[in-house]
Design an enzyme around this catalytic site. Structure first.
Site, PDB file in Angstrom:
ATOM      1  CG  ASP A   1      -0.325  -2.167  -3.570  1.00  0.00           C
ATOM      2  OD1 ASP A   1      -0.429  -1.834  -4.771  1.00  0.00           O
ATOM      3  OD2 ASP A   1       0.194  -3.246  -3.216  1.00  0.00           O
TER       4      ASP A   1
ATOM      5  CG  HIS B   1       1.384  -2.939  -7.528  1.00  0.00           C
ATOM      6  ND1 HIS B   1       1.800  -2.962  -6.212  1.00  0.00           N
ATOM      7  CD2 HIS B   1       2.401  -3.455  -8.262  1.00  0.00           C
ATOM      8  CE1 HIS B   1       3.022  -3.485  -6.152  1.00  0.00           C
ATOM      9  NE2 HIS B   1       3.410  -3.778  -7.381  1.00  0.00           N
TER      10      HIS B   1
ATOM     11  CB  SER C   1       4.437  -6.722  -8.576  1.00  0.00           C
ATOM     12  OG  SER C   1       4.833  -5.440  -9.041  1.00  0.00           O
TER      13      SER C   1
END
Length: 376
Positions: A354, A356, A50
């Site tokens: 979030d 990240h 991600s």
């Protein structure tokens, strides 16, 4: 017809000086436009999770009927103005690097219908280094570990190659001018495992994870002719809001005094990065004509946590900008993009989006990676 007299030598010199003065601003204004990098690349090929996913996760999650928060507002609010499947409020490290190298954003392999001649991104949110079968016995986790591991992403890359270079013998020449990113890999391997293993057991996985990353790096060098491969380390796991929120320590000594991060989680990250750098040195030794570049993900994040004001971030640096409450503004049942979540007024002052990073944080990290790419 009256003929103008020729200019005198003095007049000509004066006119030349005026012309030079008028031209100087134009010349100087072009100086920053010159490429400041020692290497030129025609394309970027990226693998990972991600931290690098530019839209593949949204496709994979939809195929498995799983919710992908990165497809909902306020994701993408800062730069794109809408969600793009990136787990941030804007651009990622890979986006900033592409921009600086004069290349387009690297398109997601599973969600792009156009050309991949200038690169492709195979990174998927939630992707692991090790194959999904490794995690099948971990209670409650196995079903969330999808078939998107590093080996799967490499197989996607193999399937794309015939459209980029034909016959196959020409591929090595094509990829000589490409910049490859092998990861970041490892965070999800440890994050999934911690739900069913002790931290010492998670630590014992590190050599296998690192070996898989180095083997994948060797593969794209030997098989595909890569001449420049960036291999990122992992960020400080103990500073990540999801770990801080879900695995709090009952012992104050479990937190680092200078950062407030979880000590044992960060030790795993340091161990991973140390072994990875040793492995990269071996790959470089085996391929002296290839640039194998370690990209430090750990140090810039730690520096921001230790001195957030220096980088323009808020003092509450371990708290998410977007989330559902609690000390770290991280709540699995009300995550960013879900009902009940709120978003901070100015994401540019936050390190974490979030769980990240924010676009602002990624920009700082990307600058460091660019220096490594340029100087190695």
């Amino acid at each position: 017809m009256h003929r103008r007299a020729p200019y005198s030598t003095t007049t000509m010199k004066l006119m030349l000086r005026i012309a030079l003065v008028l031209l100087l601003p134009a010349v100087s204004s072009c100086l920053p436009c010159r490429r400041r990098y020692n290497y030129d690349y025609d394309s970027i090929f990226s693998f990972g999770d991600s931290f690098a996913d530019t839209g593949n996760g949204a496709v994979v999650f939809a195929e498995h009927s799983l919710f992908s928060p990165a497809t909902k507002p306020p994701y993408g609010m800062t730069f794109f103005g809408h969600p793009t499947g990136r787990n941030s409020n804007g651009r990622l490290i890979i986006d900033f690097i592409a921009e600086k190298l004069g290349l387009p954003f690297v398109p997601p392999f599973l969600a792009h219908n156009g050309s991949f001649r200038q690169g492709a991104n195979f990174a998927v949110a939630g992707a692991t280094t090790l194959d999904a079968s490794f995690f099948s016995d971990i209670p409650g986790v196995g079903k969330f570990v999808l078939n998107t591991s590093s080996s799967v992403q490499l197989s996607w890359f193999d399937s794309l190659k015939p459209s980029l270079c034909s016959p196959a013998q020409e591929c090595k020449g094509f990829f000589h001018k490409s910049l490859f990113f092998m990861g970041e890999y490892g965070v999800n391997d440890y994050s999934f495992s911690v739900f069913g293993k002790t931290l010492p057991e998670v630590r014992s996985m590190v050599p296998d994870v690192v070996k898989t990353i180095s083997s994948a790096t060797e593969r794209i060098i030997k098989q595909d002719g890569a001449k420049a491969v960036v291999v990122p380390g992992i960020p400080p796991l103990g500073c990540m809001p999801p770990n801080l929120a879900m695995f709090p320590s009952t012992d104050p000594a479990g937190y680092e005094p200078d950062t407030g991060c979880l000590r044992q989680f960060n030790e795993i990250a340091v161990y991973h990065n140390t072994l990875l750098q040793d492995a990269i040195k071996n790959v470089q030794k085996n391929h002296p004509d290839v640039r194998v570049i370690y990209a430090d993900f750990f140090t810039p994040v730690i520096r921001i946590v230790e001195s957030p004001g220096t980088f323009g971030f808020t003092s509450d640096v371990l708290r998410c900008c977007c989330g559902g409450g609690g000390k770290y503004n991280f709540n699995m049942s009300a995550g960013c993009g879900m009902p009940g979540a709120t978003v901070c007024e100015d994401p540019s002052t936050h390190l974490f989006w979030d769980g990240h990073m924010t676009e602002a944080a990624y920009h700082v990290i990307a600058d460091g990676w660019l220096n490594s790419i340029n100087e190695s």
